[in-house]
Design an enzyme around this catalytic site. Structure first.
Site: not given
Length: 146
Positions: A113-114
């Site tokens: 994800c991030h």
């Protein structure tokens, strides 16, 4: 059904408060099922709290404080995402030094994800093919990732 494909392998999982809970829990289950020893590492001393999509999630015990963690003792690194977690970790110089070891040693890194935000900060994105949450695509390109 469990496997022993990763028997004898140690995987560091680096998080602080605000990691996306599912991005820690599910990969950790898979690694454990494959025989790896997973170790939850954090700058927090005793417990960290996850984030469940739109609100705070569960608390998890920290296995090893970041200040005592030695990256050379691990075979791979898992960097769960969420927005809060990697944003805090990329400002923590000890966390970035820890990640840099895996980059320099060319050890496997799973950044979800991030999570690649921390790779960018550690100088580990340039020249690599990465996937991420769509909103950090430009960040990765600007850091030299494909």
């Amino acid at each position: 059904m469990s496997s022993t494909r990763l028997q004898g392998r140690r995987v560091a999982i680096l998080v602080t408060n605000g990691f996306e809970q599912v991005e820690l829990v599910e990969p950790r289950k898979a690694l454990d099922a494959a025989g790896a020893e997973t170790v939850l590492i954090s700058p927090e001393k005793k417990r960290v709290r996850g984030w469940k999509f739109t609100d705070w999630g569960d608390e998890f015990p920290v296995d090893l404080e970041l200040s005592a963690a030695r990256p050379a003792e691990f075979d791979a690194l898992l960097l769960p995402g969420g927005v809060i977690n990697p944003d805090k970790l990329r400002l923590d110089e000890d966390a970035i030094k820890f990640i840099r070891h895996f980059v320099a040693a060319d050890k496997p890194i799973a950044a979800i994800c991030h999570g690649p935000w921390t790779l960018i900060e550690a100088g580990g994105a340039r020249g690599r093919k990465l996937t991420s949450w769509p909103s950090i695509r430009s960040d990765l390109r600007n850091a030299g990732a494909n």
